[in-house]
Design a protein around this motif. Structure first.
Motif, PDB file in Angstrom:
ATOM      1  N   PHE A  58       0.803  -1.219   0.000  1.00  0.00           N
ATOM      2  CA  PHE A  58       0.000   0.000   0.000  1.00  0.00           C
ATOM      3  C   PHE A  58       0.839   1.274   0.000  1.00  0.00           C
ATOM      4  CE2 PHE A  58      -2.967  -3.147   1.720  1.00  0.00           C
ATOM      5  CZ  PHE A  58      -4.003  -2.981   0.818  1.00  0.00           C
ATOM      6  N   ALA A  59       2.156   1.144  -0.076  1.00  0.00           N
ATOM      7  CA  ALA A  59       3.039   2.313  -0.102  1.00  0.00           C
ATOM      8  C   ALA A  59       3.096   2.892  -1.519  1.00  0.00           C
ATOM      9  CB  ALA A  59       4.435   1.923   0.367  1.00  0.00           C
ATOM     10  N   LYS A  60       3.423   4.161  -1.601  1.00  0.00           N
ATOM     11  CA  LYS A  60       3.505   4.866  -2.888  1.00  0.00           C
ATOM     12  C   LYS A  60       4.964   4.952  -3.349  1.00  0.00           C
ATOM     13  CE  LYS A  60      -0.808   6.652  -3.026  1.00  0.00           C
ATOM     14  NZ  LYS A  60      -1.709   5.582  -2.986  1.00  0.00           N
ATOM     15  N   LYS A  61       5.159   4.729  -4.637  1.00  0.00           N
ATOM     16  CA  LYS A  61       6.499   4.775  -5.225  1.00  0.00           C
ATOM     17  C   LYS A  61       6.939   6.220  -5.418  1.00  0.00           C
ATOM     18  CE  LYS A  61       8.089   1.989  -8.764  1.00  0.00           C
ATOM     19  NZ  LYS A  61       8.102   1.520 -10.163  1.00  0.00           N
ATOM     20  N   HIS A  62       8.188   6.510  -5.009  1.00  0.00           N
ATOM     21  CA  HIS A  62       8.746   7.859  -5.148  1.00  0.00           C
ATOM     22  C   HIS A  62      10.219   7.754  -5.523  1.00  0.00           C
ATOM     23  CE1 HIS A  62       5.467  10.291  -3.482  1.00  0.00           C
ATOM     24  NE2 HIS A  62       5.265   9.304  -2.624  1.00  0.00           N
ATOM     25  N   LYS A  63      10.712   8.806  -6.143  1.00  0.00           N
ATOM     26  CA  LYS A  63      12.148   8.945  -6.367  1.00  0.00           C
ATOM     27  C   LYS A  63      12.728   9.654  -5.153  1.00  0.00           C
ATOM     28  CE  LYS A  63      13.034   7.266 -10.423  1.00  0.00           C
ATOM     29  NZ  LYS A  63      13.897   6.121 -10.554  1.00  0.00           N
ATOM     30  N   ALA A  64      13.848   9.152  -4.668  1.00  0.00           N
ATOM     31  CA  ALA A  64      14.463   9.728  -3.473  1.00  0.00           C
ATOM     32  C   ALA A  64      15.968   9.762  -3.639  1.00  0.00           C
ATOM     33  CB  ALA A  64      14.096   8.903  -2.243  1.00  0.00           C
ATOM     34  N   VAL A  65      16.600  10.588  -2.817  1.00  0.00           N
ATOM     35  CA  VAL A  65      18.054  10.690  -2.777  1.00  0.00           C
ATOM     36  C   VAL A  65      18.497  10.266  -1.384  1.00  0.00           C
ATOM     37  CG1 VAL A  65      20.016  12.264  -2.958  1.00  0.00           C
ATOM     38  CG2 VAL A  65      18.038  12.578  -4.439  1.00  0.00           C
ATOM     39  N   PHE A  66      19.506   9.409  -1.356  1.00  0.00           N
ATOM     40  CA  PHE A  66      20.039   8.978  -0.068  1.00  0.00           C
ATOM     41  C   PHE A  66      20.647  10.169   0.654  1.00  0.00           C
ATOM     42  CE2 PHE A  66      23.849   7.612   2.262  1.00  0.00           C
ATOM     43  CZ  PHE A  66      23.239   6.884   3.268  1.00  0.00           C
ATOM     44  N   SER A  67      20.339  10.294   1.938  1.00  0.00           N
ATOM     45  CA  SER A  67      20.809  11.428   2.720  1.00  0.00           C
ATOM     46  C   SER A  67      21.955  11.052   3.652  1.00  0.00           C
ATOM     47  CB  SER A  67      19.638  12.002   3.522  1.00  0.00           C
ATOM     48  OG  SER A  67      20.079  12.968   4.433  1.00  0.00           O
ATOM     49  N   ARG A  68      21.695  10.110   4.543  1.00  0.00           N
ATOM     50  CA  ARG A  68      22.696   9.761   5.560  1.00  0.00           C
ATOM     51  C   ARG A  68      22.307   8.461   6.232  1.00  0.00           C
ATOM     52  NH1 ARG A  68      20.427  11.592  10.754  1.00  0.00           N
ATOM     53  NH2 ARG A  68      18.450  12.605  10.266  1.00  0.00           N
ATOM     54  N   ILE A  69      23.236   7.949   7.026  1.00  0.00           N
ATOM     55  CA  ILE A  69      22.957   6.828   7.920  1.00  0.00           C
ATOM     56  C   ILE A  69      23.207   7.323   9.324  1.00  0.00           C
ATOM     57  CG2 ILE A  69      23.698   4.549   8.679  1.00  0.00           C
ATOM     58  CD1 ILE A  69      24.263   3.845   5.820  1.00  0.00           C
ATOM     59  N   ASP A  70      22.178   7.198  10.148  1.00  0.00           N
ATOM     60  CA  ASP A  70      22.270   7.722  11.506  1.00  0.00           C
ATOM     61  C   ASP A  70      21.443   6.850  12.437  1.00  0.00           C
ATOM     62  OD1 ASP A  70      23.049   9.404  13.518  1.00  0.00           O
ATOM     63  OD2 ASP A  70      21.803  11.092  12.893  1.00  0.00           O
ATOM     64  N   LYS A  71      21.713   6.985  13.730  1.00  0.00           N
ATOM     65  CA  LYS A  71      20.962   6.235  14.725  1.00  0.00           C
ATOM     66  C   LYS A  71      19.525   6.737  14.748  1.00  0.00           C
ATOM     67  CE  LYS A  71      21.140   4.831  19.550  1.00  0.00           C
ATOM     68  NZ  LYS A  71      19.741   4.970  19.755  1.00  0.00           N
ATOM     69  N   SER A  72      18.596   5.798  14.745  1.00  0.00           N
ATOM     70  CA  SER A  72      17.185   6.148  14.776  1.00  0.00           C
ATOM     71  C   SER A  72      16.798   6.634  16.168  1.00  0.00           C
ATOM     72  CB  SER A  72      16.349   4.921  14.411  1.00  0.00           C
ATOM     73  OG  SER A  72      14.986   5.168  14.613  1.00  0.00           O
ATOM     74  N   PRO A  73      15.962   7.671  16.253  1.00  0.00           N
ATOM     75  CA  PRO A  73      15.531   8.137  17.576  1.00  0.00           C
ATOM     76  C   PRO A  73      14.579   7.160  18.267  1.00  0.00           C
ATOM     77  CG  PRO A  73      14.500   9.436  15.852  1.00  0.00           C
ATOM     78  CD  PRO A  73      15.464   8.521  15.185  1.00  0.00           C
ATOM     79  N   THR A  74      13.966   6.253  17.507  1.00  0.00           N
ATOM     80  CA  THR A  74      13.009   5.319  18.089  1.00  0.00           C
ATOM     81  C   THR A  74      13.590   3.937  18.382  1.00  0.00           C
ATOM     82  OG1 THR A  74      12.257   4.668  15.893  1.00  0.00           O
ATOM     83  CG2 THR A  74      11.071   6.465  16.986  1.00  0.00           C
ATOM     84  N   SER A  75      14.826   3.665  17.949  1.00  0.00           N
ATOM     85  CA  SER A  75      15.433   2.361  18.222  1.00  0.00           C
ATOM     86  C   SER A  75      16.939   2.524  18.395  1.00  0.00           C
ATOM     87  CB  SER A  75      15.144   1.386  17.076  1.00  0.00           C
ATOM     88  OG  SER A  75      15.886   1.737  15.928  1.00  0.00           O
ATOM     89  N   LYS A  76      17.588   1.421  18.709  1.00  0.00           N
ATOM     90  CA  LYS A  76      19.032   1.486  18.930  1.00  0.00           C
ATOM     91  C   LYS A  76      19.844   1.202  17.662  1.00  0.00           C
ATOM     92  CE  LYS A  76      19.243  -3.285  20.511  1.00  0.00           C
ATOM     93  NZ  LYS A  76      19.630  -4.187  21.568  1.00  0.00           N
ATOM     94  N   PHE A  77      19.162   0.965  16.547  1.00  0.00           N
ATOM     95  CA  PHE A  77      19.839   0.630  15.306  1.00  0.00           C
ATOM     96  C   PHE A  77      20.050   1.869  14.436  1.00  0.00           C
ATOM     97  CE2 PHE A  77      17.416  -3.201  16.447  1.00  0.00           C
ATOM     98  CZ  PHE A  77      18.484  -4.065  16.624  1.00  0.00           C
ATOM     99  N   ARG A  78      20.986   1.744  13.512  1.00  0.00           N
ATOM    100  CA  ARG A  78      21.253   2.819  12.556  1.00  0.00           C
ATOM    101  C   ARG A  78      20.393   2.601  11.321  1.00  0.00           C
ATOM    102  NH1 ARG A  78      27.525   3.056  11.723  1.00  0.00           N
ATOM    103  NH2 ARG A  78      26.696   4.254  10.011  1.00  0.00           N
ATOM    104  N   ASN A  79      19.731   3.663  10.871  1.00  0.00           N
ATOM    105  CA  ASN A  79      18.855   3.593   9.705  1.00  0.00           C
ATOM    106  C   ASN A  79      19.388   4.484   8.592  1.00  0.00           C
ATOM    107  OD1 ASN A  79      17.306   2.265  11.584  1.00  0.00           O
ATOM    108  ND2 ASN A  79      15.395   3.120  10.855  1.00  0.00           N
ATOM    109  N   ALA A  80      19.034   4.116   7.379  1.00  0.00           N
ATOM    110  CA  ALA A  80      19.312   4.970   6.222  1.00  0.00           C
ATOM    111  C   ALA A  80      18.187   5.986   6.111  1.00  0.00           C
ATOM    112  CB  ALA A  80      19.388   4.121   4.960  1.00  0.00           C
ATOM    113  N   TYR A  81      18.532   7.207   5.756  1.00  0.00           N
ATOM    114  CA  TYR A  81      17.549   8.272   5.581  1.00  0.00           C
ATOM    115  C   TYR A  81      17.555   8.708   4.125  1.00  0.00           C
ATOM    116  CZ  TYR A  81      17.022   8.682  10.619  1.00  0.00           C
ATOM    117  OH  TYR A  81      16.741   8.420  11.935  1.00  0.00           O
TER     118      TYR A  81
END
Length: 144
Positions: A52-75
Motif C-alpha cells: 500500500f506504499a507509494k512509489k517515489h524517487k528519493a536521494v540517499f541522505s545519511r545513515i544515523d541512529k534512529s531516535p526510536t530504536s538502537k539501530f542505525r537507519n538509512a535516511y
C-alpha cells in the motif's frame, strides 16, 4: 549470551526436579516454532504495508541512529523532506550500497513516516515467500 545462560539454568532445574527430557525437547521445538511464526507474521505485516506504499524517487541522505530504536537507519530525501528506512541499514559495504550521487526508487508509507528502500523490499518479499512456503510445506508434511 545471557539468554543461553538462562536457558541452561532452566534446563538444569527442570532435570533436577524430574522433568523428562522429551518434554524439554518438545518445549524447545515449541519455542523455535513460535519464533518462526512471529518472524513470518512480522514480515507478512510489513509486506502488506509495502503493497500500500507509494512509489517515489528519493536521494540517499545519511545513515544515523534512529531516535526510536538502537539501530542505525538509512535516511532518504523525498521532495525536500527526510524519511527513515523502515529496517536498519546494512552494516557492510556502506559506501557501495548507499551512494549520495544516485537517485533511488523507494516506497513511502501511507502515513508518510518511513520508506521502504530496495533492501527492505527484498527482505519483506523474500521473507514472506519463504515463510509461506515453509508453512505450507509443514502443513503438507504433517497432514500426509
Amino acid at each position: 549470551m545471557e539468554v543461553i545462560a538462562v536457558i541452561a539454568v532452566i534446563v538444569v532445574l527442570c532435570l533436577v526436579i524430574g522433568v523428562k527430557p522429551i518434554y524439554l525437547l518438545f518445549a524447545g521445538a515449541s519455542l523455535i516454532i513460535a519464533g518462526f511464526a512471529f518472524s513470518m507474521l512480522f514480515l507478512c505485516f510489513f509486506f502488506v504495508r509495502l503493497l500500500f506504499a507509494k512509489k517515489h524517487k528519493a536521494v540517499f541522505s545519511r545513515i544515523d541512529k534512529s531516535p526510536t530504536s538502537k539501530f542505525r537507519n538509512a535516511y532518504y530525501i523525498i521532495d525536500g523532506k527526510e524519511y527513515p528506512n523502515i529496517f536498519p541499514a546494512e552494516s557492510f559495504l556502506l559506501s557501495r550500497l548507499y551512494r549520495k550521487d544516485k537517485s533511488y526508487t523507494v516506497f513511502l508509507s501511507r502515513n508518510k513516516k518511513f520508506v521502504f528502500d530496495r533492501f527492505a523490499c527484498i527482505t519483506c518479499t523474500v521473507g514472506t515467500v519463504i515463510g509461506i512456503a515453509c508453512a505450507v510445506g509443514t502443513v503438507f508434511i504433517f497432514t500426509s
